[in-house]
Design a protein around this motif. Structure first.
Motif, short mmCIF file in Angstrom:
data_model
loop_
_atom_site.label_atom_id
_atom_site.label_comp_id
_atom_site.label_asym_id
_atom_site.label_seq_id
_atom_site.Cartn_x
_atom_site.Cartn_y
_atom_site.Cartn_z
N GLU A 9 28.75 39.34 26.65
CA GLU A 9 29.12 38.31 27.63
C GLU A 9 29.15 36.92 26.99
O GLU A 9 30.08 36.14 27.21
CB GLU A 9 28.14 38.32 28.80
CG GLU A 9 28.27 39.52 29.71
CD GLU A 9 27.14 39.64 30.71
OE1 GLU A 9 27.28 40.39 31.69
OE2 GLU A 9 26.09 38.99 30.51
N MET A 43 35.01 31.24 32.87
CA MET A 43 34.35 31.74 34.08
C MET A 43 35.29 32.15 35.20
O MET A 43 34.85 32.77 36.17
CB MET A 43 33.40 30.66 34.63
CG MET A 43 32.29 30.29 33.67
SD MET A 43 31.24 31.72 33.26
CE MET A 43 30.01 30.92 32.22
N GLY A 46 35.58 36.16 35.78
CA GLY A 46 34.34 36.73 36.29
C GLY A 46 34.02 36.27 37.70
O GLY A 46 33.49 37.04 38.51
N THR A 47 34.36 35.03 38.02
CA THR A 47 34.13 34.52 39.37
C THR A 47 35.01 35.25 40.38
O THR A 47 34.55 35.66 41.46
CB THR A 47 34.40 33.00 39.43
OG1 THR A 47 33.52 32.33 38.53
CG2 THR A 47 34.18 32.47 40.84
N ARG A 49 36.27 38.23 40.04
CA ARG A 49 35.73 39.60 40.13
C ARG A 49 34.54 39.66 41.07
O ARG A 49 34.46 40.52 41.96
CB ARG A 49 35.32 40.06 38.73
CG ARG A 49 34.59 41.40 38.69
CD ARG A 49 33.75 41.49 37.42
NE ARG A 49 32.69 40.49 37.42
CZ ARG A 49 32.16 39.96 36.31
NH1 ARG A 49 32.60 40.33 35.12
NH2 ARG A 49 31.18 39.07 36.40
N ASP A 50 33.58 38.74 40.91
CA ASP A 50 32.38 38.75 41.74
C ASP A 50 32.70 38.50 43.21
O ASP A 50 32.08 39.08 44.10
CB ASP A 50 31.38 37.71 41.23
CG ASP A 50 30.75 38.11 39.90
OD1 ASP A 50 30.80 39.30 39.55
OD2 ASP A 50 30.22 37.21 39.20
N TYR A 59 28.37 35.14 38.58
CA TYR A 59 27.74 35.24 37.26
C TYR A 59 27.20 33.91 36.75
O TYR A 59 26.06 33.82 36.31
CB TYR A 59 28.74 35.82 36.26
CG TYR A 59 28.15 35.95 34.87
CD1 TYR A 59 27.40 37.07 34.52
CD2 TYR A 59 28.31 34.94 33.93
CE1 TYR A 59 26.83 37.18 33.27
CE2 TYR A 59 27.75 35.04 32.68
CZ TYR A 59 27.01 36.17 32.35
OH TYR A 59 26.44 36.27 31.10
N TRP A 60 28.01 32.85 36.79
CA TRP A 60 27.59 31.60 36.15
C TRP A 60 26.49 30.89 36.92
O TRP A 60 25.80 30.02 36.37
CB TRP A 60 28.78 30.67 35.92
CG TRP A 60 29.58 30.28 37.13
CD1 TRP A 60 30.66 30.94 37.64
CD2 TRP A 60 29.38 29.13 37.95
NE1 TRP A 60 31.14 30.28 38.75
CE2 TRP A 60 30.38 29.16 38.95
CE3 TRP A 60 28.47 28.07 37.94
CZ2 TRP A 60 30.48 28.18 39.94
CZ3 TRP A 60 28.56 27.08 38.92
CH2 TRP A 60 29.56 27.15 39.90
N PHE A 102 35.90 40.71 28.42
CA PHE A 102 35.82 40.62 29.87
C PHE A 102 36.57 41.74 30.58
O PHE A 102 36.20 42.11 31.70
CB PHE A 102 36.31 39.26 30.34
CG PHE A 102 35.29 38.18 30.11
CD1 PHE A 102 34.08 38.21 30.78
CD2 PHE A 102 35.51 37.16 29.22
CE1 PHE A 102 33.12 37.23 30.57
CE2 PHE A 102 34.56 36.18 28.99
CZ PHE A 102 33.36 36.22 29.67
N GLY A 106 34.21 43.79 32.95
CA GLY A 106 34.62 43.75 34.35
C GLY A 106 34.82 45.14 34.93
O GLY A 106 34.42 45.44 36.06
N THR A 127 39.52 40.41 35.55
CA THR A 127 38.44 39.69 34.88
C THR A 127 38.90 39.14 33.54
O THR A 127 38.56 38.02 33.16
CB THR A 127 37.23 40.62 34.67
OG1 THR A 127 36.86 41.22 35.90
CG2 THR A 127 36.04 39.84 34.12
#
Length: 205
Positions: A9, A43, A46-47, A49-50, A59-60, A102, A106, A127
């Motif tokens: 990561e 980010m 990932g944001t 995805r979340d 995540y962050w 990622f 992901g 992701t």
């Protein structure tokens, strides 16, 4: 296994942040712009995805050391004069590394939350590509994922399925992660180097 994932990561975040900062400097942005572009590149995927997976906090926010790391990198990229020598074309390598890391992580998170292989592969692609798409859009460029002269998202998608296959055959998540992300990064770099495309313009008659 947690340590390996965390290390990957961090590698992915650094790689994507650097790719964003190179573009930001090429666009003559100030330190705030350099940080912003680096942050959304690292980010953004990932944001998304979340949020889609309802995985909170994102995540962050869970790992505040990562935004701090991006902030430190942005200071270096803003005030170190040698950075100006780095051409925007040089983002290929860090972008390929970020794409590989990622995409696979992901996809694995989606599997951990009980989703199917196909959905996991799609989320892996999101992701791996969304941060770069935001970077290019905010820098007034056509996102690489949409360019006819680029092979990008398809590499991520195939790499996710290679990862799933390796997990099934090798019964080793660590080795499978490595194979999947290396495949994506290397094929992406080779595709740029040798101008490999999914479609080419028809020859004029």
């Amino acid at each position: 296994m947690f340590d390996i994932v965390y290390l990957l990561e961090m590698i992915g975040i650094i790689a994507f942040a650097i790719s964003g900062m190179i573009v930001a400097r090429a666009k003559n942005m100030d330190p705030v712009g350099v940080f912003t572009i680096g942050f959304i590149t690292a980010m953004g995927g990932g944001t998304l995805r979340d949020l889609i997976l309802d995985n909170h906090p994102v995540y962050w926010i869970q790992h505040q050391e990562m935004p701090l790391l991006i902030l430190l990198l942005s200071v270096v990229f803003s005030y170190w004069n040698r950075v100006d020598r780095i051409r925007a074309a040089r983002i290929v390598i860090p972008d390929a590394i970020g794409l590989g890391v990622f995409s696979i992580l992901g996809a694995q998170l989606a599997l951990d939350l009980g989703h199917s292989l196909f959905i996991a592969a799609l989320l892996g692609v999101m992701t791996g590509t969304f941060g770069g798409a935001l970077r290019d859009t905010m820098c007034n460029e056509v996102p690489q994922i949409f360019r006819k002269d680029q092979i990008y998202a398809s590499i991520s998608f195939v790499g996710c399925w290679l990862y799933f296959l390796c997990v099934w055959l090798l019964d080793s998540q660590a080795i499978s992660l490595t194979i999947g992300l290396v495949f994506i990064a290397v094929v992406r770099i080779l595709a740029v180097r040798f101008d490999i495309r999914l479609q080419r313009d028809a020859s004029p008659h």
